[in-house]
Design a protein around this motif. Structure first.
Motif, short mmCIF file in Angstrom:
data_model
loop_
_atom_site.label_atom_id
_atom_site.label_comp_id
_atom_site.label_asym_id
_atom_site.label_seq_id
_atom_site.Cartn_x
_atom_site.Cartn_y
_atom_site.Cartn_z
N LEU A 209 -4.14 2.19 4.87
CA LEU A 209 -3.07 1.48 5.57
C LEU A 209 -3.57 0.52 6.64
CD1 LEU A 209 -0.02 1.06 5.98
CD2 LEU A 209 -0.07 2.98 7.59
N THR B 284 1.11 4.02 -3.15
CA THR B 284 0.80 5.43 -2.93
C THR B 284 1.98 6.31 -3.29
OG1 THR B 284 -0.74 4.86 -1.15
CG2 THR B 284 0.09 7.12 -1.21
N GLY C 221 -0.22 10.18 2.24
CA GLY C 221 -1.35 10.15 1.33
C GLY C 221 -1.34 11.28 0.32
N ARG D 104 -8.87 -1.30 -0.91
CA ARG D 104 -9.52 -0.16 -1.56
C ARG D 104 -10.99 -0.45 -1.88
NH1 ARG D 104 -4.58 -0.32 -4.35
NH2 ARG D 104 -3.18 1.37 -3.74
N ARG E 11 -7.76 6.56 0.01
CA ARG E 11 -6.95 7.47 0.85
C ARG E 11 -6.03 6.65 1.74
NH1 ARG E 11 -10.75 11.78 3.76
NH2 ARG E 11 -9.08 11.38 5.27
N PHE E 12 -4.75 7.02 1.75
CA PHE E 12 -3.76 6.19 2.42
C PHE E 12 -3.99 6.13 3.93
CE2 PHE E 12 0.49 5.47 4.30
CZ PHE E 12 0.76 4.24 3.72
N ALA F 176 0.83 -1.21 0.00
CA ALA F 176 0.00 0.00 0.00
C ALA F 176 0.86 1.26 0.00
CB ALA F 176 -0.92 -0.01 1.21
N ALA F 177 1.96 1.23 0.76
CA ALA F 177 2.84 2.40 0.82
C ALA F 177 3.54 2.64 -0.51
CB ALA F 177 3.87 2.21 1.94
N ARG G 276 0.79 8.83 8.00
CA ARG G 276 -0.06 8.34 6.92
C ARG G 276 -0.84 9.47 6.23
NH1 ARG G 276 -2.21 6.93 11.80
NH2 ARG G 276 -4.45 7.30 12.21
#
Length: 338
Positions: free
Chosen positions: A285, A86, A221, A274, A280-281, A82-83, A217
């Motif tokens: 997360l 993004t 984002g 998602r 949105r991170f 996820a990181a 986070r």
């Protein structure tokens, strides 16, 4: 920057609570399932100091360390995916985009070839994974001082190819009767030999990488909006992206050194998150982390229960992940340009 945008809604809190409950159920199932089945009553009695000797040995020395290892590995890979997605503004990016998995694989198989103890093999994989990403960053920054994301990815592809050729060379030189099967099995991923000390060794770097991602986070984002927009809101995009790369790489290297190479978790689980949460991170997360942890526990439980011989985790994640990922892409019906 105002922090209010990161506040969780009632729906978000309910989703997190539901995922925590599902993770707890997956943990119970993982602990109970195996050649020696443990009932919920036996698990509770053993955890509270009772239970027979066989149940204590199975729970404390075999089942619980393995389930906890699956939990932290799945969480680490999903959070890293996820990181990275993004930071690079691309949902098709996975945690090994800069070569950390291939690098860790090369370090580990080299340790197997040299006949090192298991602990040193894990440390060798961890160090090699970090070293490969450090080389990618140094090369990309020397070519593009601003730290262009595309240059990083291209350098990662080049260095990954070199590390992959190193793995092939080690397999060619390995003893075909002893070392080569161990190398092949490790590269396919497994938690069969995990001990409690292995978890204590991998947990600190995973937490060291995860905590900054969690605390920052909201700022991370903003990278999804583009570098110019992030700078206009007070975030140094290049430095923030470098921090994300370092934290995610640390988590991925620690996970791979513990379990071997396990694909698809970091690519697929963020997409699943998602679908049920938000892109949105700051919201993605925690959802991706919990989903990855539960999914990995269930996959490991399936790996040791569907056949008389344990199925490598990398095979199962590919068999389950590829069709599911295609279904997610078809459902979303979108393609995001890099």
């Amino acid at each position: 920057m105002r922090r209010r945008s990161g506040h969780c809604s009632v729906r978000d809190r309910g989703l997190i609570a539901l995922l925590v409950l599902a993770l707890c159920l997956a943990l119970v199932l993982g602990v109970a399932t195996g050649p020696f089945t443990l009932s919920p009553g036996q698990i509770f009695a053993t955890l509270t100091g009772g239970g027979d000797m066989q149940s204590q040995i199975v729970l404390w020395n075999i089942r619980l360390p393995r389930v906890l290892a699956a939990l932290i590995i799945g969480a680490a890979l999903a959070a890293s995916g996820a990181a990275f997605q993004t930071a690079f503004r691309n949902p098709l990016v996975s945690p090994d985009i800069l070569g950390v998995s291939v690098g860790a694989g090369f370090g580990a198989v080299l340790g197997i070839l040299l006949g090192l103890p298991v602990l040193l093999i894990q440390l060798s994989g961890f160090a090699a994974g970090l070293g490969v990403v450090a080389l990618v960053l140094l090369l990309s920054l020397s070519l593009q001082p601003g730290g262009d994301a595309l240059v990083m990815v291209l350098c990662g592809i080049a260095i990954s190819a070199l590390a992959g050729s190193g793995i092939a060379l080690v397999k060619l030189l390995a003893d075909p009767e002893q070392q080569l099967p161990a190398i092949t099995f490790w590269l396919m991923g497994s938690l069969a030999g995990v001990k409690r000390n292995d978890i204590w060794l991998a947990l600190p770097p995973i937490l060291l990488g995860f905590i900054p991602l969690l605390l920052l986070r909201w700022r991370i984002g903003l990278l999804a909006l583009g570098d110019d927009e992030a700078r206009s809101m007070g975030v140094a995009a290049g430095k923030m992206r470098l921090l994300v790369i370092l934290c995610a790489t640390l988590m991925t290297a620690a996970a791979v050194s513990l379990s071997g190479v396990i694909g698809w978790i970091g690519l697929m689980v963020p997409h699943m998150a998602r679908m049920i949460s938000s892109p949105r991170f700051d919201r993605l997360l925690p959802v991706a982390t919990l989903l990855g942890a539960g999914f990995m526990v269930l996959v490991d439980t399936l790996a040791r229960s569907i056949a008389s011989t344990e199925v490598p985790l990398g095979i199962l994640t590919a068999v389950l992940g590829a069709p599911l990922f295609v279904w997610i892409l078809a459902r979303q019906n979108t393609m995001v340009a890099p």
